[in-house]
Enzyme design. Structure first.
Site, PDB file in Angstrom:
ATOM      1  N   CYS A   4      43.009  45.407 -44.249  1.00 53.40           N
ATOM      2  CA  CYS A   4      42.450  45.036 -45.547  1.00 53.40           C
ATOM      3  C   CYS A   4      41.821  46.259 -46.197  1.00 53.40           C
ATOM      4  O   CYS A   4      41.548  47.263 -45.544  1.00 53.40           O
ATOM      5  CB  CYS A   4      41.375  43.983 -45.346  1.00 53.40           C
ATOM      6  SG  CYS A   4      41.932  42.593 -44.359  1.00 53.40           S
ATOM      7  N   ARG A  50      46.882  48.341 -48.537  1.00 52.84           N
ATOM      8  CA  ARG A  50      46.342  47.973 -47.230  1.00 52.84           C
ATOM      9  C   ARG A  50      46.446  46.479 -46.954  1.00 52.84           C
ATOM     10  O   ARG A  50      46.184  46.027 -45.839  1.00 52.84           O
ATOM     11  CB  ARG A  50      44.866  48.380 -47.136  1.00 52.84           C
ATOM     12  CG  ARG A  50      44.626  49.848 -47.332  1.00 52.84           C
ATOM     13  CD  ARG A  50      43.163  50.160 -47.188  1.00 52.84           C
ATOM     14  NE  ARG A  50      42.720  49.901 -45.836  1.00 52.84           N
ATOM     15  CZ  ARG A  50      42.773  50.772 -44.847  1.00 52.84           C
ATOM     16  NH1 ARG A  50      43.252  51.973 -45.070  1.00 52.84           N
ATOM     17  NH2 ARG A  50      42.367  50.462 -43.657  1.00 52.84           N
ATOM     18  N   TRP A  87      44.738  41.321 -45.898  1.00 54.26           N
ATOM     19  CA  TRP A  87      45.949  41.139 -45.102  1.00 54.26           C
ATOM     20  C   TRP A  87      45.547  40.158 -44.013  1.00 54.26           C
ATOM     21  O   TRP A  87      44.775  40.479 -43.115  1.00 54.26           O
ATOM     22  CB  TRP A  87      46.387  42.473 -44.503  1.00 54.26           C
ATOM     23  CG  TRP A  87      47.708  42.420 -43.807  1.00 54.26           C
ATOM     24  CD1 TRP A  87      48.941  42.564 -44.363  1.00 54.26           C
ATOM     25  CD2 TRP A  87      47.934  42.222 -42.402  1.00 54.26           C
ATOM     26  NE1 TRP A  87      49.914  42.449 -43.397  1.00 54.26           N
ATOM     27  CE2 TRP A  87      49.329  42.235 -42.191  1.00 54.26           C
ATOM     28  CE3 TRP A  87      47.096  42.007 -41.300  1.00 54.26           C
ATOM     29  CZ2 TRP A  87      49.893  42.072 -40.937  1.00 54.26           C
ATOM     30  CZ3 TRP A  87      47.665  41.840 -40.052  1.00 54.26           C
ATOM     31  CH2 TRP A  87      49.057  41.875 -39.876  1.00 54.26           C
ATOM     32  N   ASN A 120      36.856  44.388 -42.957  1.00 61.75           N
ATOM     33  CA  ASN A 120      38.192  44.807 -42.520  1.00 61.75           C
ATOM     34  C   ASN A 120      38.149  44.958 -41.015  1.00 61.75           C
ATOM     35  O   ASN A 120      37.345  45.730 -40.498  1.00 61.75           O
ATOM     36  CB  ASN A 120      38.567  46.140 -43.185  1.00 61.75           C
ATOM     37  CG  ASN A 120      39.830  46.729 -42.592  1.00 61.75           C
ATOM     38  OD1 ASN A 120      40.690  45.990 -42.116  1.00 61.75           O
ATOM     39  ND2 ASN A 120      39.937  48.044 -42.602  1.00 61.75           N
ATOM     40  N   GLY A 121      39.001  44.204 -40.309  1.00 64.89           N
ATOM     41  CA  GLY A 121      39.012  44.283 -38.849  1.00 64.89           C
ATOM     42  C   GLY A 121      39.110  42.900 -38.253  1.00 64.89           C
ATOM     43  O   GLY A 121      39.488  41.946 -38.932  1.00 64.89           O
ATOM     44  N   GLU A 162      64.934  54.589 -36.689  1.00 60.73           N
ATOM     45  CA  GLU A 162      64.091  54.744 -37.869  1.00 60.73           C
ATOM     46  C   GLU A 162      64.801  54.206 -39.126  1.00 60.73           C
ATOM     47  O   GLU A 162      64.192  53.545 -39.970  1.00 60.73           O
ATOM     48  CB  GLU A 162      63.685  56.222 -38.030  1.00 60.73           C
ATOM     49  CG  GLU A 162      62.951  56.580 -39.306  1.00 60.73           C
ATOM     50  CD  GLU A 162      61.659  55.791 -39.559  1.00 60.73           C
ATOM     51  OE1 GLU A 162      61.187  55.079 -38.670  1.00 60.73           O
ATOM     52  OE2 GLU A 162      61.163  55.863 -40.692  1.00 60.73           O
ATOM     53  N   LYS A 196      63.438  51.185 -41.470  1.00 64.31           N
ATOM     54  CA  LYS A 196      63.255  51.332 -42.932  1.00 64.31           C
ATOM     55  C   LYS A 196      63.920  50.185 -43.661  1.00 64.31           C
ATOM     56  O   LYS A 196      63.343  49.566 -44.538  1.00 64.31           O
ATOM     57  CB  LYS A 196      63.896  52.624 -43.455  1.00 64.31           C
ATOM     58  CG  LYS A 196      63.165  53.931 -43.438  1.00 64.31           C
ATOM     59  CD  LYS A 196      61.832  54.008 -44.044  1.00 64.31           C
ATOM     60  CE  LYS A 196      60.754  53.363 -43.244  1.00 64.31           C
ATOM     61  NZ  LYS A 196      59.914  54.027 -42.362  1.00 64.31           N
ATOM     62  N   GLU A 251      62.126  46.766 -43.040  1.00 65.44           N
ATOM     63  CA  GLU A 251      60.803  46.702 -43.665  1.00 65.44           C
ATOM     64  C   GLU A 251      60.872  46.327 -45.140  1.00 65.44           C
ATOM     65  O   GLU A 251      60.078  45.535 -45.616  1.00 65.44           O
ATOM     66  CB  GLU A 251      60.112  48.076 -43.588  1.00 65.44           C
ATOM     67  CG  GLU A 251      59.453  48.391 -42.277  1.00 65.44           C
ATOM     68  CD  GLU A 251      58.800  49.764 -42.298  1.00 65.44           C
ATOM     69  OE1 GLU A 251      57.674  49.885 -41.836  1.00 65.44           O
ATOM     70  OE2 GLU A 251      59.421  50.740 -42.786  1.00 65.44           O
ATOM     71  N   HIS A 302      78.390  46.852 -24.179  1.00 68.32           N
ATOM     72  CA  HIS A 302      77.789  46.082 -23.086  1.00 68.32           C
ATOM     73  C   HIS A 302      77.137  44.796 -23.588  1.00 68.32           C
ATOM     74  O   HIS A 302      76.231  44.273 -22.945  1.00 68.32           O
ATOM     75  CB  HIS A 302      76.784  46.949 -22.321  1.00 68.32           C
ATOM     76  CG  HIS A 302      77.428  48.128 -21.661  1.00 68.32           C
ATOM     77  ND1 HIS A 302      78.340  48.003 -20.638  1.00 68.32           N
ATOM     78  CD2 HIS A 302      77.331  49.462 -21.911  1.00 68.32           C
ATOM     79  CE1 HIS A 302      78.760  49.208 -20.274  1.00 68.32           C
ATOM     80  NE2 HIS A 302      78.165  50.104 -21.035  1.00 68.32           N
ATOM     81  N   LYS A 348      50.054  49.029 -44.869  1.00 65.00           N
ATOM     82  CA  LYS A 348      50.247  50.458 -44.620  1.00 65.00           C
ATOM     83  C   LYS A 348      49.457  50.923 -43.414  1.00 65.00           C
ATOM     84  O   LYS A 348      49.925  51.716 -42.617  1.00 65.00           O
ATOM     85  CB  LYS A 348      49.789  51.221 -45.876  1.00 65.00           C
ATOM     86  CG  LYS A 348      49.918  52.714 -45.774  1.00 65.00           C
ATOM     87  CD  LYS A 348      51.329  53.130 -46.046  1.00 65.00           C
ATOM     88  CE  LYS A 348      51.578  54.591 -45.833  1.00 65.00           C
ATOM     89  NZ  LYS A 348      52.969  54.815 -45.409  1.00 65.00           N
TER      90      LYS A 348
HETATM   91  C1  G6P Z   1      52.254  50.306 -40.034  1.00 66.27           C
HETATM   92  C2  G6P Z   1      53.093  50.812 -41.179  1.00 66.27           C
HETATM   93  C3  G6P Z   1      54.225  51.690 -40.649  1.00 66.27           C
HETATM   94  C4  G6P Z   1      53.664  52.816 -39.803  1.00 66.27           C
HETATM   95  C5  G6P Z   1      52.798  52.275 -38.667  1.00 66.27           C
HETATM   96  C6  G6P Z   1      52.032  53.390 -37.968  1.00 66.27           C
HETATM   97  O1  G6P Z   1      52.973  49.392 -39.293  1.00 66.27           O
HETATM   98  O2  G6P Z   1      53.609  49.737 -41.926  1.00 66.27           O
HETATM   99  O3  G6P Z   1      54.927  52.242 -41.742  1.00 66.27           O
HETATM  100  O4  G6P Z   1      54.708  53.577 -39.283  1.00 66.27           O
HETATM  101  O5  G6P Z   1      51.820  51.374 -39.198  1.00 66.27           O
HETATM  102  O6  G6P Z   1      51.125  53.951 -38.874  1.00 66.27           O
HETATM  103  P1  G6P Z   1      50.452  55.355 -38.724  1.00 66.27           P
HETATM  104  O7  G6P Z   1      49.528  55.467 -39.889  1.00 66.27           O
HETATM  105  O8  G6P Z   1      49.714  55.340 -37.413  1.00 66.27           O
HETATM  106  O9  G6P Z   1      51.519  56.377 -38.734  1.00 66.27           O
END
Ligand code: G6P
Length: 609
Positions: free
Chosen positions: A2, A27, A74, A100-101, A482, A486, A489, A505, A604
């Site tokens: 948050c 956030r 969030w 937040n937490g 990766e 992407k 997400e 397999h 994020k």
């Molecule tokens: C969240 C984000 C990802 C990110 C991950 C790690 O899940 O949505 O995009 O890769 O956190 O975040 P960091 O800030 O530790 O790289």
């Protein structure tokens, strides 16, 4: 997770809160709210949905309040709705708080407040318990009540607290969730993150764990856990607010994809001398240190974890030191073999991901040396590390990480090369060759970006797929992971990555007519093998799009479509091959009408476990 913000000062508080929250919305964005003091009363306005849901409530009123707190959520405890949105008010409406937490023992505290005090809870959140507890302990001294409350709380929290009976202050608390305080000319601020305050001030205090801050309109006092006053140097933010704005791009995500040549250049340039030697000033990768080390762990989450996989490849290839890579949320509970001879590398864009931070602290407790690769200066991961390699991606706002990833890869290569040189495991000619190639990458990434149209067209024809496979071998598999992350997400397409050789397999059973198989094929020594894998899926009707180096024209004969990246050394190809995949995910998301910068269910910065 948050976002929290607070203001007390000469100006009207509401516009400051709303502006601050706008910059924190990445956030969390399932509900929003503000609380402020007006005419001796606490008022709360909150709603379900994006921040804009507050507009009708605050737009036509010139609410003359000079102290307030705001929150963008969030959801963790309780669905996103108006009641669960923050701020939360105490039972006699004397205290309002934002949080937040996660409060881990909230059930126990809640039961106790209900049974002993007959408190009626309105929401399903863990947070509400904090508001009631502060009021329960309040005997005319808010600071004292806050201390008594946090003494009862277990978990992670950044809090903002205002009280009806003490309208001249905001109290903020930090434990394992990010918190900064801003010193302004016309008042003082608190926030989860720097961009929220940059339009008001560049002077900040970075608040440490277990600290409590009292903000008035003209003073900021920081206390430690024993209520002793702490002296703190002012942290001056040097980057511009413009770098946290869209600058004409439709979304932060595409802007950040296009900023990669600059981010890569900056990250390299700050560590490379004219003589092509790597300058890791401030990072102690000495021969003596390395000789002691018998294990390297790279630990991270999400995209940063994938950067760690490429880091393993680079360190093993150049320095010949074996590396284990783990996701942070697993690492802690594995009882890992960590001791004083372990080098622990944490990778994190935000530097605030609680899983990564907790793993780091666990490793530190066991005596490991901690090196972190972090984008946000002064973040918790950076502060808890022995050595920090800052990436120079600049602020990353889009939830899907792009420029942070490619700069993390640069950091990994430089660290790996420096380790290799220090332990004498790399030939000078080879070392120089790699450095020269790294220097060409900003230009080569730009060439891929210039080819945006081809990828956009591909996305426009493929955006309706129900599932997509990404395949590759060796580092191309890491890139496939990766690329797949992407896509899922931001497009919500069910995609997954698999090692090309492992397909047969089991997973190949899922391939049918027109299944899209994105194939990363940049490694020359594995090229023949990947060609066979392409043929295997094509024989089952798959539509194959390959990503290959330009001189590898042979691939045109087997794949249905090819996205070429400029020729490069195989070793550094992952820094290029991910870029078209980022563009692909972006344009698929756009074609599906999704909110690219703020994909559903994600945040994020993930500051809960
Ligand atoms: C969240 C984000 C990802 C990110 C991950 C790690 O899940 O949505 O995009 O890769 O956190 O975040 P960091 O800030 O530790 O790289």
């Amino acid at each position: 997770m948050c976002g929290i913000v607070g203001y007390i000062g000469e100006n009207r508080a509401l516009p400051v809160l709303i502006e601050g929250l706008k910059r924190l919305e990445y956030r969390g964005y399932d509900s929003a709210g503000i609380a402020y003091l007006k005419d001796g009363k606490l008022e709360i306005k909150k709603c379900k949905g994006r921040l804009a849901c507050l507009d009708p409530m605050v737009a036509n009123e010139t609410i003359d309040s000079h102290v307030g707190i705001g929150h963008t959520r969030w959801a963790t405890h309780g669905e996103p709705n108006e009641i669960n949105a923050h701020p939360h008010m105490s039972f006699q409406s004397k205290i309002a708080i934002i949080h937040n937490g996660i409060i881990e023992n909230y059930m126990r505290l809640k039961d106790w407040l209900i049974e002993e005090e007959g408190v009626e809870f309105k929401s399903e959140t863990d947070t509400e318990v904090i508001a009631h507890l502060i009021e329960y302990f309040y005997e005319g001294d808010l600071l004292d009540a806050v201390y008594k409350t946090i003494d009862k709380m277990e978990g992670a929290y950044a809090l903002g607290v205002i009280a009806k009976d003490e309208p001249d202050k905001i109290i903020a608390v930090r434990k394992d969730s990010p918190l900064i305080v801003g010193l302004g000319k016309d008042g003082n601020y608190l926030a989860s993150d720097i961009p929220a305050l940059l339009q008001y001030t560049r002077n900040m205090y970075l608040i440490e764990n277990d600290e409590v801050v009292v903000l008035t309109k003209d003073s900021i006092t920081i206390y430690d856990e024993l209520k002793r006053i702490v002296e703190r140097d002012v942290f001056e933010v040097t980057w511009d607010i413009e770098s946290a704005e869209k600058e004409g791009f439709e979304h932060f995500t595409i802007k950040e994809i296009f900023e990669q040549p600059k981010g890569i250049y900056e990250t390299l340039n700050r560590r490379l001398e004219k003589t092509n030697t790597i300058n890791l000033d401030g990072i102690k990768i000495t021969k003596e240190n390395l000789e002691k080390i018998n294990k390297v762990y790279i630990v991270a989450c999400g995209t940063a974890y994938h950067a760690g996989l490429i880091g393993k490849f680079a360190i093993e290839k150049f320095a010949k030191i074996p590396v284990t890579v783990d996701v942070a949320s697993e690492f802690r509970y594995r009882d890992p073999f960590v001791d004083e001879n372990t080098l622990f590398i944490a990778v994190s864009q935000s530097g605030e991901t609680i899983d990564t931070l907790s793993a780091l602290r666990e490793a530190k407790r066991k005596g490991a040396r901690i090196l972190s690769i972090v984008n946000v200066v002064g973040s918790s991961v950076a502060r808890d590390s022995d050595d920090v390699f800052y990436t120079w991606a600049g602020p990353e706002i889009g939830v899907a990480s792009t420029k942070a990833y490619t700069t993390q890869l640069i950091a990994m290569y430089l660290i790996a090369l420096q380790m290799a040189k220090t332990v004498g495991k790399i030939e000078e000619v080879y070392y120089q060759e790699i450095i020269e190639e790294l220097k060409k990458l900003p230009e080569k990434v730009q060439q891929i970006l210039d080819n945006e149209e081809q990828i956009k067209q591909l996305a426009d024809t493929q955006f309706n797929n129900e599932h997509v496979f990404f395949i590759g071998r060796s580092v191309d598999y890491d890139t496939a992971l990766e690329a797949s992350l992407k896509l899922k997400e931001i497009s919500y397409i069910n995609s997954f990555a698999i090692q090309a050789g492992e397909l047969k397999h089991g997973t190949i059973a899922l391939v049918e007519k027109d299944t899209l198989v994105m194939t990363i094929a940049t490694q020359s020594k594995l090229f023949g093998k990947v060609l066979s894998n392409i043929k295997e899926v094509k024989a089952r009707g798959a539509h194959v799009v390959a990503i290959a180096q330009k001189s590898n024209q042979e691939i045109l004969k087997v794949a249905d479509e090819v996205i070429f990246i400029p020729d490069t050394m195989d070793e550094v190809a992952p820094i290029l091959s991910i870029v078209p995949m980022q563009l692909f995910a972006y344009y698929v998301s756009l074609a599906r009408g999704n909110d690219v910068d703020k994909p559903r269910n994600l945040a994020k910065s993930v500051t809960v476990e």
